[in-house]
Design an enzyme around this catalytic site. Structure first.
Site, PDB file in Angstrom:
ATOM      1  N   HIS A 186       0.866  -1.187   0.000  1.00 12.71           N
ATOM      2  CA  HIS A 186       0.000   0.000   0.000  1.00 12.71           C
ATOM      3  C   HIS A 186       0.901   1.235   0.000  1.00 12.71           C
ATOM      4  O   HIS A 186       1.819   1.346   0.815  1.00 12.71           O
ATOM      5  CB  HIS A 186      -0.895  -0.039   1.235  1.00 12.71           C
ATOM      6  CG  HIS A 186      -1.476   1.278   1.624  1.00 12.71           C
ATOM      7  ND1 HIS A 186      -2.198   2.059   0.751  1.00 12.71           N
ATOM      8  CD2 HIS A 186      -1.449   1.972   2.798  1.00 12.71           C
ATOM      9  CE1 HIS A 186      -2.586   3.152   1.373  1.00 12.71           C
ATOM     10  NE2 HIS A 186      -2.135   3.124   2.608  1.00 12.71           N
ATOM     11  N   TYR A 243      -5.848   9.333   1.396  1.00 12.39           N
ATOM     12  CA  TYR A 243      -5.925   9.925   2.733  1.00 12.39           C
ATOM     13  C   TYR A 243      -4.671  10.747   2.972  1.00 12.39           C
ATOM     14  O   TYR A 243      -3.639  10.568   2.309  1.00 12.39           O
ATOM     15  CB  TYR A 243      -6.120   8.860   3.819  1.00 12.39           C
ATOM     16  CG  TYR A 243      -4.994   7.865   3.971  1.00 12.39           C
ATOM     17  CD1 TYR A 243      -3.809   8.196   4.637  1.00 12.39           C
ATOM     18  CD2 TYR A 243      -5.112   6.571   3.478  1.00 12.39           C
ATOM     19  CE1 TYR A 243      -2.781   7.279   4.807  1.00 12.39           C
ATOM     20  CE2 TYR A 243      -4.099   5.643   3.635  1.00 12.39           C
ATOM     21  CZ  TYR A 243      -2.932   6.000   4.299  1.00 12.39           C
ATOM     22  OH  TYR A 243      -1.914   5.088   4.443  1.00 12.39           O
ATOM     23  N   ASP A 303     -29.002 -19.011  17.570  1.00 11.44           N
ATOM     24  CA  ASP A 303     -30.307 -19.642  17.754  1.00 11.44           C
ATOM     25  C   ASP A 303     -30.387 -20.779  16.750  1.00 11.44           C
ATOM     26  O   ASP A 303     -29.995 -20.632  15.593  1.00 11.44           O
ATOM     27  CB  ASP A 303     -31.463 -18.660  17.607  1.00 11.44           C
ATOM     28  CG  ASP A 303     -31.583 -18.081  16.207  1.00 11.44           C
ATOM     29  OD1 ASP A 303     -30.548 -17.994  15.498  1.00 11.44           O
ATOM     30  OD2 ASP A 303     -32.693 -17.685  15.825  1.00 11.44           O
TER      31      ASP A 303
END
Length: 812
Positions: free
Chosen positions: A224, A255, A541
């Protein structure tokens, strides 16, 4: 010294956090080994840019990040802070991203963290370098900021060392030793270290370490890009490392962060650069550090062009340095946490970025010391969640690379996954294709969402169209299929639901100790029941059908149920558990005319007296042997019909031929979800998770406290009288305001809860949203509002179930 002997492999942000957290809980006979120097070991932590954005669609991931922020804010090294809380700003440069920021604001609000949506002018006010002509809006989270990863490692090492933890630098792990399926220690290049527990926090080297115990860790290190400018004239004289918010420009996969008078630029827009853990250089071989690969300028060129547009001040600077830093990616973007299913005592805490590191350290420490994690719901992160096909190297590489490409993309909740597909198909797949099935993926299965062949059902019906976002991966045929199910009869492919077989002379006693209900009943009984953790939280469940004295079939939710059963098997071999899903299939035949379809096809009695609700029997449907269970998750008369995979298509054809003259249809998951919410049926993992108990979730009826002991019973008895929140049914009158889940719920201007499952109810003619709310607001008739993008949708608390509260249609 106290506690078992623990060896932690890896002294990056995760290993250091775990050592700190576990020693704080009293386990101090702990040794942390790392092949590199301390505190900058050469892994991902050593080069991580440190941006901590807490906003995530996952409540768990946000909470892990929140804890990391809170802890790092409390840490320093000789007065140097480990966290610079400058805030986090995400900006939008397209209308689509503006809408996405509203959705993200909904998430972060749902999870209880302060955030604000900003105008373009406010974005520039908070980050003056941003070009006001490019920005359409923003999202500000004031508590976000910059983690000083290496300092945080050092601070946590110091704390753990003071409690007696030993840290060994430059110790390369050569093997994880084991005897009779249990770890006994690790072998390093400087000798052996005995251990009762080994925790792999090796980051990008995790797959290599895990293979030492035969564990296939689905993780890919990918390069990256991170670049640093030289001095930016507009920042001249900045004496503090960071004064502006960390910045994300997700429309361009970028960013940014301050570093005095320079700017760091991170870029996800380049091609995926995967590398095998085996090909990562050792500490001694690497020029800089093993986790840093050579910067590829050509890949970065688009990022620099876009940066100069968004941040015009950078036009007066140059890119002076850059790396391709390795980070860990997984196929579902969640960490890999937990104990190996094959080797006892071998644990992993992998694929964890700095953002979540301290939270994961705490979660793992609780899990190890207490036997369960009480602070976080980890069902999304458990390393044993994967199906076998999801561990295939080809699958892992393809999905991990796809997730790198999509890391900042706007993704719809129903958006189909990419290649490789298809992977798993039911025996009905060919017939479904013939009927124009629109497939989405479920645990690798191709599962129809609706059938284009049912378009004729729309004639004479008024199916409302939802808003643009909810209308994606939707068709009005979904509504027609739902209504047709209630009117006549429908066939549903239920093959994707996991099925386990529990056998042996000890099977009944084994299940009694794990579930909340009474399952040791007569042969043919079916029980809806729960699996609980030791703190009383719901692990799953399930349905348990007793098909013979020593044979039970369990309708489960996923691989974690199989793992839970397997971990609790008695050592005497009196019980066996196996996954029978791949070799079997299931059709749900439901609707008021279901009996008219089924009874003429068999000699067995399928009247109400012949097979009552929640009973099972074996039968022949035509020439096909089936196990028929009288269950229905759509709230209509009918059966789940199970057979072996080789007989599946024959079963489909037999039922379809009988259903057509009665106006029967085949229906998809879209209709199923609408119908189940009308009936108030919960979905584990969405409506209820490990953090909820049965009484909060509205499934307390499945708990029989008089049945004898079971896991979680003692904790449940304590929690029963202290229900402070409740899973609550809300209805929405506006047919276009169909919400999707995870939106905040407001009482006035106060965020009080969040939506779990939602759909339009085509029978009741209202939108349905289930939500977690404070118990005092869960009173029918209470008016609340759901935050949906930039809207507030009025919703009213309703009595449940919304459909057939007397159960007459199910029991008829």
């Amino acid at each position: 010294m106290a506690g078992p002997r623990v060896v932690i492999i890896g002294a990056g942000v995760v290993g250091a956090a775990l050592a700190d957290e576990i020693s704080a809980r009293g386990w101090t006979e702990v040794t942390v080994v790392d092949q590199g120097p301390l505190p900058a070991t050469g892994g991902s932590s050593s080069h991580a840019p440190g941006l901590v954005f807490q906003t995530n669609s996952s409540k768990t991931m946000t909470e892990l990040a929140r804890y990391t922020v809170e802890k790092f804010c409390s840490l320093d090294v000789d007065g140097k802070p480990c966290f610079l809380q400058v805030g986090g700003l995400e900006v939008a440069t397209t209308p689509e991203r503006v809408a996405e920021l509203h959705r993200r604001h909904g998430w972060i609000t749902s999870w209880g963290i302060e955030a604000r949506l900003l105008t373009p002018e406010e974005c520039v006010e908070h980050h003056p370098l941003v070009n006001p002509d490019r920005v359409l809006g923003g999202l500000l989270v004031p508590t976000d900021g910059l983690a000083k990863a290496v300092l945080a490692v050092e601070a946590q090492i110091r704390r753990a060392t003071e409690r007696g933890v030993t840290f060994l630098a430059r110790h390369e792990v050569l093997d994880v030793q084991q005897t009779d399926g249990r770890v006994t220690g690790v072998l390093t290049d400087q000798g052996e270290i005995s251990a009762d527990i080994v925790v792999c926090c090796a980051g990008i080297w995790g797959p290599k370490i895990a293979r030492m115990v035969g564990m296939n860790l689905p993780l890919t290190p990918l390069g990256h890009q991170l670049a640093w400018t030289g001095p930016v004239p507009a920042l001249a004289g900045q004496t503090e490392e960071a004064v502006r918010p960390i910045l994300r420009h997700q429309d361009a996969d970028l960013y940014y962060r301050d570093r005095f008078d320079a700017i760091g630029i991170g870029y996800y827009g380049h091609r995926p650069m995967p590398i095998s853990a085996d090909d990562i250089l050792s500490v001694g071989e690497a020029d800089d550090m093993p986790s840093v690969l050579k910067f590829t300028e050509d890949d970065f060129a688009p990022a620099w062009t876009e940066t100069q547009s968004l941040l015009p001040a950078t036009r007066d600077a140059k890119v002076e340095e850059g790396i391709n830093g390795l980070f860990s990616f997984t196929s579902d973007n969640f960490p890999l946490l937990g104990e190996s299913s094959e080797v006892k005592g071998f644990w992993v805490a992998e694929a964890v970025w700095v953002t979540h590191s301290a939270g994961v350290g705490r979660a793992m420490a609780e899990w190890l010391v207490d036997g369960h994690c009480s602070s976080f719901d980890l069902h999304e992160c458990d390393v044993n969640r994967f199906e076998q096909h999801q561990l295939a190297p080809e699958y892992v590489l393809a999905r991990d690379c796809q997730n790198f490409v999509e890391v900042y993309d706007i993704l719809h909740p129903l958006q189909p996954s990419g290649k490789p597909r298809p992977i798993r198909t039911s025996p009905f797949h060919t017939r479904q294709q013939e009927h124009g099935a629109v497939f989405l993926e479920a645990n690798g299965w191709e599962r129809p969402q609706w059938y284009e062949a049912n378009s004729a059902l729309l004639e004479g019906r008024s199916i409302p169209t939802p808003n643009d976002w909810a209308a994606q991966y939707w068709s009005p045929i979904v509504g027609a299929e739902a209504q047709a199910t209630r009117e006549t009869v429908a066939m549903y492919d239920m093959t994707a639901l996991k099925r386990l077989e529990v056998t042996g002379p000890g099977a009944a006693d084994f299940l009694k100790g794990l579930v909340t209900g009474k399952v040791a009943k007569s042969v043919g009984s079916v029980t809806y029941t729960l699996l609980l953790d030791h703190d009383g939280g719901i692990r799953s469940d399930i349905t348990v059908a007793r098909l013979a004295r020593d044979r039970f079939q369990v309708g489960a939710n996923g691989n974690l149920d199989l793992d839970w059963f397997t971990r609790h098997l008695p050592a005497d071999g009196t019980v066996q558990v196996r996954d029978i899903t791949p070799g079997t299939c299931c059709i749900g035949l439901w609707g008021p005319l279901a009996r008219k379809v089924l009874q003429p096809l068999t000699d067995e009695d399928f009247t109400n007296e012949g097979l009552r609700y929640f009973r099972a029997k074996n039968a022949y449907i035509g020439t096909v042997p089936v196990t028929a269970m009288r269950l229905s998750y759509v709230g209509e008369l009918g059966w789940e019909l199970y057979t072996t995979a080789d007989q599946g298509q024959k079963l489909w054809d037999t039922l379809w031929q009988a259903a057509q003259p009665l106006g029967g249809v085949i229906a998809g998951r879209g209709a199923f979800n609408s119908l189940r919410l009308e009936k108030g049926y919960r979905s584990f993992g969405t409506d209820m998770t490990y953090e909820h108990d049965p009484y909060e979730a509205g499934v307390g009826f499945a708990v029989k406290l008089d049945k004898g002991d079971f896991i979680g019973k003692a904790a449940l008895e304590r929690r029963k009288t202290d229900v402070q929140r409740q899973l609550t049914c809300l209805t929405i009158d506006d047919p276009h305001s169909v919400v999707m889940g995870k939106e905040p719920v407001y009482d006035g201007e106060r965020a009080v809860g969040y939506v779990t499952s939602a759909a339009y109810g085509y029978t009741i003619g209202k939108g349905i949203a289930y939500a977690w709310l404070p118990a005092e607001l869960a009173t029918p008739g209470t008016t609340l509002h759901i935050g949906y993008f930039d809207e507030r949708v009025e919703a009213v608390v309703a009595e449940e179930p919304l459909f057939d509260p007397t159960m007459s249609r199910l029991r008829g």
